[in-house]
Scaffold this motif. Sequence first.
Motif, mmCIF file in Angstrom:
data_model
loop_
_atom_site.group_PDB
_atom_site.id
_atom_site.type_symbol
_atom_site.label_atom_id
_atom_site.label_comp_id
_atom_site.label_asym_id
_atom_site.label_seq_id
_atom_site.Cartn_x
_atom_site.Cartn_y
_atom_site.Cartn_z
ATOM 1 N N SER A 271 45.387 27.430 -27.939
ATOM 2 C CA SER A 271 46.961 26.760 -27.644
ATOM 3 C C SER A 271 47.372 26.600 -26.338
ATOM 4 N N LEU A 272 46.831 27.481 -25.515
ATOM 5 C CA LEU A 272 46.944 27.495 -23.706
ATOM 6 C C LEU A 272 46.168 25.967 -23.366
ATOM 7 N N LYS A 273 45.167 26.060 -23.641
ATOM 8 C CA LYS A 273 44.350 24.770 -23.272
ATOM 9 C C LYS A 273 44.737 23.572 -23.775
ATOM 10 N N ARG A 274 45.360 23.590 -25.110
ATOM 11 C CA ARG A 274 45.891 22.165 -25.525
ATOM 12 C C ARG A 274 47.045 22.010 -24.927
ATOM 13 N N ALA A 275 47.833 22.988 -24.403
ATOM 14 C CA ALA A 275 49.300 22.698 -23.863
ATOM 15 C C ALA A 275 49.118 22.039 -22.482
ATOM 16 N N TYR A 276 47.794 22.655 -21.657
ATOM 17 C CA TYR A 276 47.948 22.506 -20.053
ATOM 18 C C TYR A 276 46.377 21.746 -19.775
ATOM 19 N N GLY A 277 46.490 20.703 -19.365
ATOM 20 C CA GLY A 277 45.406 19.896 -19.098
ATOM 21 C C GLY A 277 44.314 20.689 -18.091
ATOM 22 N N ASP A 278 45.039 21.562 -17.203
ATOM 23 C CA ASP A 278 44.359 22.303 -16.205
ATOM 24 C C ASP A 278 45.235 23.324 -15.734
ATOM 25 N N TYR A 279 44.721 24.330 -14.906
ATOM 26 C CA TYR A 279 45.422 25.497 -14.474
ATOM 27 C C TYR A 279 46.354 24.912 -13.439
ATOM 28 N N GLU A 280 46.449 23.903 -12.767
ATOM 29 C CA GLU A 280 47.482 23.681 -11.798
ATOM 30 C C GLU A 280 48.751 23.260 -12.610
ATOM 31 N N SER A 281 48.619 22.547 -13.645
ATOM 32 C CA SER A 281 49.674 22.128 -14.421
ATOM 33 C C SER A 281 50.473 23.439 -15.165
ATOM 34 N N LEU A 282 49.403 24.555 -15.249
ATOM 35 C CA LEU A 282 50.072 25.655 -15.723
ATOM 36 C C LEU A 282 50.791 26.311 -14.748
ATOM 37 N N LEU A 283 50.369 26.372 -13.421
ATOM 38 C CA LEU A 283 51.149 27.224 -12.535
ATOM 39 C C LEU A 283 52.482 26.417 -12.467
ATOM 40 N N SER A 284 52.646 25.076 -12.474
ATOM 41 C CA SER A 284 53.787 24.410 -12.172
ATOM 42 C C SER A 284 54.850 24.693 -13.231
ATOM 43 N N THR A 285 54.406 25.290 -14.572
ATOM 44 C CA THR A 285 55.072 25.480 -15.368
ATOM 45 C C THR A 285 56.045 26.921 -15.625
ATOM 46 N N ARG A 286 57.438 26.783 -16.075
ATOM 47 C CA ARG A 286 58.034 28.158 -16.288
ATOM 48 C C ARG A 286 57.321 29.125 -17.108
ATOM 49 N N ALA A 287 57.186 30.403 -16.707
ATOM 50 C CA ALA A 287 56.747 31.425 -17.281
ATOM 51 C C ALA A 287 57.047 31.268 -19.042
ATOM 52 N N GLU A 288 58.181 31.164 -18.979
ATOM 53 C CA GLU A 288 58.771 31.118 -20.527
ATOM 54 C C GLU A 288 58.118 30.082 -21.357
ATOM 55 N N GLU A 289 57.739 29.103 -20.831
ATOM 56 C CA GLU A 289 56.896 27.879 -21.672
ATOM 57 C C GLU A 289 55.775 28.337 -21.873
ATOM 58 N N VAL A 290 54.853 28.754 -20.637
ATOM 59 C CA VAL A 290 53.683 29.379 -20.815
ATOM 60 C C VAL A 290 53.439 30.513 -22.091
ATOM 61 N N ALA A 291 54.639 31.479 -22.161
ATOM 62 C CA ALA A 291 54.574 32.667 -23.138
ATOM 63 C C ALA A 291 54.629 31.741 -24.464
ATOM 64 N N GLU A 292 55.524 30.481 -24.713
ATOM 65 C CA GLU A 292 55.553 30.009 -26.070
ATOM 66 C C GLU A 292 54.308 29.465 -26.375
ATOM 67 N N SER A 293 53.306 28.930 -25.390
ATOM 68 C CA SER A 293 51.999 28.524 -25.816
ATOM 69 C C SER A 293 51.096 29.686 -26.229
ATOM 70 N N ILE A 294 51.424 30.905 -25.771
ATOM 71 C CA ILE A 294 50.544 31.719 -26.182
ATOM 72 C C ILE A 294 50.945 32.748 -27.268
ATOM 73 N N ARG A 295 52.159 32.635 -27.796
ATOM 74 C CA ARG A 295 52.965 33.606 -28.632
ATOM 75 C C ARG A 295 52.031 34.192 -29.552
ATOM 76 N N GLU A 296 51.308 33.770 -30.152
ATOM 77 C CA GLU A 296 50.508 34.335 -31.274
ATOM 78 C C GLU A 296 49.307 35.249 -30.890
ATOM 79 N N GLY A 297 49.199 35.293 -29.678
ATOM 80 C CA GLY A 297 48.458 36.378 -29.045
ATOM 81 C C GLY A 297 48.962 37.673 -28.635
ATOM 82 N N GLY A 298 50.348 37.917 -28.854
ATOM 83 C CA GLY A 298 51.078 38.978 -28.545
ATOM 84 C C GLY A 298 51.493 39.325 -27.222
ATOM 85 N N LEU A 299 52.533 39.937 -26.809
ATOM 86 C CA LEU A 299 52.892 40.321 -25.637
ATOM 87 C C LEU A 299 52.714 39.062 -24.707
#
Length: 224
Positions: free
Chosen positions: A55-83
Motif C-alpha cells: 500500500s505504501l509503495k502504491r501511494a508514493y512513487g518514491d521515498y522523496e515524495s513520502l518525506l514530503s507528505t504529512r505523517a498522518e497521510e503516510v499512516a493512513e497508507s499503512i493502517r493495516e500494518g498496525g501501529l
Amino acid sequence: MVGQKASDKIGECICILEELYGLPEVDEIDPVDLLVRTILSQNTSDINSLRAFASLKRAYGDYESLLSTRAEEVAESIREGGLAEIKARRIQEALLRIKSDRGAIEIGFLGGMEKEAAMSYLLSLPGVGPKTASIVLLFAFGMPFMPVDTHVFRVSQRLGLVAPGLSPEKAQKALEEIVPPERYSSFHLNLISHGRLVCRARGPKCEECALQGCCDFFLQGQKP
C-alpha cells in the motif's frame, strides 16, 4: 538427550529443518525497501506488514515524495500494518536521517563497511533495533548476522540452543556463536517457518515435531 550442548546439536537441528523446509530462496531486494518493510513488520504479522508495504509503495512513487507528505497521510497508507502513526513517524525519521547523512535516500554504502560499523549506523536510525538491522545486513548485504524475531527466540529457547532468561539481543549473540555463518539465512527462515507451523507459541504440535530428539522442551516433558 536433555542437557546436550547447544553447539553439539545445532548441526542436527539445521539438517532436520532443511529437510523439512528446504534451502529458502532469498529474493534480491533494494536495501531501503527492506529497511522500510522490516520496520513495518514490527509487532504485526507478515501478511499485514506486506499489505502495508504494498500500500505504501502504491501511494508514493518514491521515498522523496513520502518525506514530503504529512505523517498522518503516510499512516493512513499503512493502517493495516498496525501501529500506523508510530511506524509512519519512524519511517520518515529514518529516511530523513539517511538523506541528511548521505545526501540521498540510499544505504548501499553499508556494503563497503565493516559489519560492526554497518550495524552501528543502522542502530543509530530512529526505530531501528538489532533485529531490524540484522535483517537488513543479512539479506541485503550478506553480512553474518543472525536476526532473532519472536519465532526464532521462542523455538531456539525450547530447543535449548540458548539459555533461559537471555534477552533477544543476547540470544542473537549466542546463536551467532554456534550457527555456521553460511547457515544464518537458512536457519533464521526455517526456524520462523517451524515456529509458525509446528512450534507455535500456544498449542505447539510437539507430537508431530521432527525436532523432538533434540528439543529440551519435549524431552523434559514440559507442558505447552
